[in-house]
Design a protein around this motif. Structure first.
Motif, PDB file in Angstrom:
ATOM      1  N   LEU A 157      14.700 -39.025   5.937  1.00 37.29           N
ATOM      2  CA  LEU A 157      15.738 -38.001   5.800  1.00 37.29           C
ATOM      3  C   LEU A 157      17.124 -38.640   5.879  1.00 37.29           C
ATOM      4  CD1 LEU A 157      15.805 -34.527   7.384  1.00 37.29           C
ATOM      5  CD2 LEU A 157      17.690 -36.018   7.935  1.00 37.29           C
ATOM      6  N   ALA A 158      18.034 -38.161   5.017  1.00 36.35           N
ATOM      7  CA  ALA A 158      19.418 -38.639   5.065  1.00 36.35           C
ATOM      8  C   ALA A 158      20.240 -37.673   5.896  1.00 36.35           C
ATOM      9  CB  ALA A 158      19.992 -38.725   3.656  1.00 36.35           C
ATOM     10  N   GLU A 170      19.841 -45.698  -0.357  1.00 35.82           N
ATOM     11  CA  GLU A 170      18.753 -46.401  -1.052  1.00 35.82           C
ATOM     12  C   GLU A 170      18.499 -47.780  -0.467  1.00 35.82           C
ATOM     13  OE1 GLU A 170      19.078 -44.572  -5.566  1.00 35.82           O
ATOM     14  OE2 GLU A 170      20.015 -46.486  -5.104  1.00 35.82           O
ATOM     15  N   SER A 171      19.589 -48.513  -0.211  1.00 36.41           N
ATOM     16  CA  SER A 171      19.346 -49.874   0.261  1.00 36.41           C
ATOM     17  C   SER A 171      18.744 -49.858   1.670  1.00 36.41           C
ATOM     18  CB  SER A 171      20.594 -50.744   0.149  1.00 36.41           C
ATOM     19  OG  SER A 171      21.531 -50.308   1.080  1.00 36.41           O
ATOM     20  N   GLY A 177      10.617 -49.211   3.138  1.00 38.45           N
ATOM     21  CA  GLY A 177       9.472 -49.281   2.220  1.00 38.45           C
ATOM     22  C   GLY A 177       9.025 -47.908   1.787  1.00 38.45           C
ATOM     23  N   LYS A 178       7.794 -47.829   1.379  1.00 34.80           N
ATOM     24  CA  LYS A 178       7.297 -46.581   0.802  1.00 34.80           C
ATOM     25  C   LYS A 178       7.167 -45.481   1.870  1.00 34.80           C
ATOM     26  CE  LYS A 178       3.396 -45.019  -1.981  1.00 34.80           C
ATOM     27  NZ  LYS A 178       4.187 -44.184  -2.872  1.00 34.80           N
ATOM     28  N   VAL A 179       7.639 -44.293   1.507  1.00 32.64           N
ATOM     29  CA  VAL A 179       7.414 -43.149   2.401  1.00 32.64           C
ATOM     30  C   VAL A 179       6.705 -42.054   1.602  1.00 32.64           C
ATOM     31  CG1 VAL A 179       9.364 -43.516   3.978  1.00 32.64           C
ATOM     32  CG2 VAL A 179       9.698 -42.206   1.879  1.00 32.64           C
ATOM     33  N   ASP A 180       6.109 -41.130   2.320  1.00 34.97           N
ATOM     34  CA  ASP A 180       5.394 -40.067   1.615  1.00 34.97           C
ATOM     35  C   ASP A 180       6.326 -38.939   1.201  1.00 34.97           C
ATOM     36  OD1 ASP A 180       2.603 -41.058   1.905  1.00 34.97           O
ATOM     37  OD2 ASP A 180       3.204 -41.029   4.004  1.00 34.97           O
ATOM     38  N   PHE A 181       7.260 -38.600   2.078  1.00 32.63           N
ATOM     39  CA  PHE A 181       8.139 -37.448   1.807  1.00 32.63           C
ATOM     40  C   PHE A 181       9.605 -37.813   1.983  1.00 32.63           C
ATOM     41  CE2 PHE A 181       4.116 -35.689   3.057  1.00 32.63           C
ATOM     42  CZ  PHE A 181       3.941 -34.635   2.170  1.00 32.63           C
ATOM     43  N   CYS A 236      16.038 -44.664  -6.495  1.00 30.61           N
ATOM     44  CA  CYS A 236      15.302 -45.897  -6.205  1.00 30.61           C
ATOM     45  C   CYS A 236      14.488 -45.801  -4.918  1.00 30.61           C
ATOM     46  CB  CYS A 236      16.240 -47.083  -6.076  1.00 30.61           C
ATOM     47  SG  CYS A 236      17.286 -47.269  -7.481  1.00 30.61           S
ATOM     48  N   VAL A 237      14.454 -44.613  -4.320  1.00 32.62           N
ATOM     49  CA  VAL A 237      13.674 -44.501  -3.088  1.00 32.62           C
ATOM     50  C   VAL A 237      12.241 -44.146  -3.469  1.00 32.62           C
ATOM     51  CG1 VAL A 237      13.405 -43.279  -0.905  1.00 32.62           C
ATOM     52  CG2 VAL A 237      15.671 -43.813  -1.753  1.00 32.62           C
ATOM     53  N   ASP A 238      11.325 -44.858  -2.834  1.00 33.01           N
ATOM     54  CA  ASP A 238       9.931 -44.694  -3.190  1.00 33.01           C
ATOM     55  C   ASP A 238       9.303 -43.590  -2.327  1.00 33.01           C
ATOM     56  OD1 ASP A 238       7.637 -45.187  -4.433  1.00 33.01           O
ATOM     57  OD2 ASP A 238       7.272 -47.177  -3.561  1.00 33.01           O
TER      58      ASP A 238
END
Ligand code: XMP
Length: 510
Positions: free
Chosen positions: A218-219, A306-307, A313-317, A351-353
């Protein structure tokens, strides 16, 4: 859960209808007027409200309803266009009104209907229509009238069908809320049960069910919505939530620290704070055009997020603090669309996975978000903060932005806010802040000539921020604020108070 379906015919007060129903403690959702009948059945409402709308029932392509909706045995309240449509469909007729009624109108009810239970016989109601009911079909009768309108309210008691020509949702209708309560409680038999204290458990369970054993990113922006979404998700999934707080250095005095403190110390959450003021200031150097400022800030926010997200790394939500008015205003709720071009900072990071978006507040109005925040243990001062634009102080410094100007503005704004709170006006004035103009003027301090900035104070009262009036702040208060700011903040030697409403001005200066 008991719920009301609000069918949207495009009127300007439609979101208000839903808000008022929720304020009466009954859950409701707004849907387009042409929602198919089987979807309505699946939604399983306990009652339906038809909103007003800009069309007239005589038009060829006026919005219509499947008449089978009246056979569902549900209580219905039609407002303005909603009433006219109901009448037209059920054996009555409408005509162009001889006297157009617009604004505050005196209305008298005959004391015979539950809809007006406990309400003074004559009082002020808000009207906005050029069409009126001419005759009603079998089973209907008039229960209220105005000077120019015989059927200002109608009922078919047996079928629990009600229509009103006025707008009960608008505050100018003195007994509007009582009328909605009478409809919901007395006529539909619904209970005042939709509260955040009741909802919090359900909201946590919903988040858990959706996230399962997944991870969430979350941002945090520093605003109320993302803070409450974070608190809710944290209660639901604990350490599997990661919050990234991009502090663009354009927040108000101490605000970044307050947000961090509330999250870390009060709730025990772990957050990643990125202090990125230098990055933002160098991108903004020399930029004076408001829309460019907004664009640069939005983009930079996303790039930094993003950075940081890449490190995780990869997140689900990916969680977002979208709230109900955003959902409705972006056209997903009903027919009404409101365009808010400049109010979205950023957009989605590309670019967020992540696999899916989660929006745990998408069913809630702002007041409900605040109440939920309190239920979740967030501090009152954070939850009840006034709205603050995503681009922050950058759009409150007219012209180019420098660290020095930011510091001047922060100090002046903090004094203004402190005095507003001291005067007990911090909840009644809806938004108040200082603006650093790029105008300098001559002043005198002691025996010296000064050539310093002019600061503007802005304070507005509004329901929805689409229109606003300037606050009639007491002169004494303005005097104290002015003396304090000029005395305590260097480089300000003149203070103005903004006395324009919106329109023609906007709330912010940029
Ligand atoms: P205006 O200036 O359009 O403001 O009358 C209405 C409301 O919107 C807020 N506002 C913004 N919020 N990003 C935001 O997140 C923005 O770029 C922005 N511009 C205005 C403003 O503070 C007021 O509450």
């Amino acid at each position: 859960m008991e719920k009301v379906l609000v069918l949207d015919f495009g009127g300007q007060y439609n979101l208000l209808v839903a808000r008022r129903v929720r304020e009466c403690g009954v859950y409701c959702e707004i849907k387009p007027y042409n929602m198919p009948l089987d979807e309505i059945r699946a939604f399983a409402p306990n009652a339906i409200i038809f909103t007003g709308g800009p069309a007239t029932v005589f038009e060829e392509d006026a919005p219509r309803l499947d008449p089978a909706i009246f056979e569902m045995g549900l209580p219905i309240l039609g407002i303005c266009y909603g009433q006219q449509l109901m009448i037209q469909e059920l054996g009555g007729s409408c005509r162009k009104a001889e006297v157009r009624e617009y604004g505050k109108v005196e209305l008298t009810h005959d004391g015979s209907s539950e809809l007006f239970f406990g309400i003074e016989p004559t009082s002020v109601y808000w009207m906005s229509h050029g069409v009126e009911v001419e005759s009603v079909g079998a089973g209907f009768r008039a229960i209220a009238h105005t000077k120019g309108c015989v059927y200002a309210a109608i009922e078919n008691k047996e079928k629990k069908l009600y229509g009103v020509q006025f707008h009960p949702e608008v505050l100018h209708t003195v007994y509007g809320t009582e009328i909605l309560k009478n409809f919901l409680y007395r006529i539909c038999g619904l209970k005042n049960e939709w509260t955040m204290a009741n909802y919090v458990g359900e909201a946590i369970a919903e988040c858990r069910a959706k996230v399962g054993s997944g991870s969430v990113l979350l941002a945090l922006s520093g605003g109320v919505d993302s803070a409450v979404a974070a608190a809710l998700l944290y209660r639901a999934v604990g350490e599997r939530l990661t919050c990234i707080f991009v502090d663009h250095g354009l927040l108000r005095k101490n605000e970044g620290d307050e947000v961090e403190h509330a999250m870390k110390e009060t709730l025990g959450m772990n957050i990643v704070r990125v202090n990125a003021q230098d990055r933002f200031l160098s991108k903004l150097a020399g930029v004076t055009e408001p829309e460019r400022k907004r664009k640069i800030i939005g983009e930079e926010f996303i790039r930094i997020f993003e950075s940081e997200a890449k490190k995780i790394g990869k997140v689900d939500f990916l969680a977002q603090g979208t709230i109900y008015p955003d959902v409705v205003e972006s056209g997903m709720g009903g027919k009404s669309t409101v365009i808010k071009s400049h109010h979205n900072v950023g957009g989605l990071p590309d670019c967020v996975d992540f696999k899916e978006i989660i929006e745990p507040l998408r069913r809630l109005f702002k007041d409900e978000v605040r109440q939920l925040g309190i239920e979740l243990g967030l501090p009152e001062n954070l939850v009840w903060r006034q709205p603050f634009p995503g681009p922050g102080l950058a759009i409150r410094i007219i012209g180019d932005i420098t660290e020095e100007k930011l510091s001047i503005l922060r100090d002046a704004d903090a004094i203004f806010r402190e005095e507003i709170a001291k005067a007990g006006l911090d909840r009644s004035v809806n938004q108040y802040f200082a603006v650093l103009t790029d105008l300098r003027s001559v002043g005198v301090m002691g025996d010296d000539r000064t050539y310093d900035y002019t600061l503007a104070l802005r304070a507005v009262e509004t329901q929805d921020f689409m229109t606003a009036d300037w606050s009639r702040l007491p002169y004494e208060l303005l005097d104290t604020v002015s003396r304090r700011i000029v005395g305590e903040v260097k480089h300000i030697n003149r203070i103005c108070y903004d006395i324009t409403s919106k329109p023609p001005a906007t709330v912010e200066w940029e």
